[in-house]
Design an enzyme around this catalytic site. Structure first.
Site, mmCIF file in Angstrom:
data_model
loop_
_atom_site.group_PDB
_atom_site.id
_atom_site.type_symbol
_atom_site.label_atom_id
_atom_site.label_comp_id
_atom_site.label_asym_id
_atom_site.label_seq_id
_atom_site.Cartn_x
_atom_site.Cartn_y
_atom_site.Cartn_z
ATOM 1 N N GLU A 58 4.276 37.254 19.353
ATOM 2 C CA GLU A 58 3.486 36.708 20.875
ATOM 3 C C GLU A 58 1.903 37.449 20.565
ATOM 4 O OE1 GLU A 58 7.811 35.858 21.879
ATOM 5 O OE2 GLU A 58 7.019 37.356 20.764
ATOM 6 N N CYS A 89 6.412 41.534 25.450
ATOM 7 C CA CYS A 89 5.558 40.038 25.783
ATOM 8 C C CYS A 89 5.628 39.882 26.792
ATOM 9 C CB CYS A 89 6.582 39.298 24.150
ATOM 10 S SG CYS A 89 5.713 40.056 22.763
#
Length: 159
Positions: A58, A89
């Site tokens: 991510e 993330c």
């Protein structure tokens, strides 16, 4: 965005997870950032290949998407992750402010594969001195002063 579109982007994120796992020997995680029906950025886990604990799929995809947009935010974008984002993330996603996030696997699936981040959620709710890595607050007056200067700064870009 249709259910078929969502499934297609999630399947691409899963394919990236497999690709990264094979190519870079990283963890099995992939991510796709889409804007206006076009793939803006892709990423897979590069923690071990880049020797960077922040190089989660991510994060890799968010960095590339922001670079391509020329912005520190993902306004109007949708993020597709092969797995439910970890706490790091999750924080980055909230700072980037995409319109939506879809994920394929769950954090329980990741934990069963050896990627258990439950301890981080527990650590967040623990006071600094009681954490497994001790955190200590040491007041430095200039630290507060710099925040006060920021509040007074007229030529700042808030985020």
């Amino acid at each position: 965005m249709t259910a078929d579109d969502i499934r297609r982007y999630l399947e691409r994120a899963v394919a990236l997870a497999r690709e990264g796992m094979t190519a870079s020997k990283g963890g099995p995680f992939g991510c796709v950032v889409v804007k206006d029906g076009q793939v803006l950025a892709e990423g897979y886990n590069r923690v071990t290949s880049d020797q960077d604990p922040t190089a989660h799929a991510e994060i890799v995809a968010i960095r590339e998407a922001c670079r391509r947009l020329g912005s520190f935010q993902l306004e109007g974008c949708t993020l597709f992750a092969s797995c439910e984002p970890c706490p790091m993330c999750l924080g980055a996603i909230y700072w980037a402010r995409p319109a939506a996030v879809y994920y394929a696997g769950t954090r329980d699936d990741a934990a069963r594969a050896g990627f258990d981040d439950a301890f981080i959620y527990e650590e967040i709710d623990t006071t600094g001195a009681e954490r497994s890595i001790p955190f200590a607050h040491v007041p430095v007056p200039e630290a507060t002063a710099v925040f006060n200067d920021w509040k007074r700064l007229s030529a700042k870009q808030s985020y």
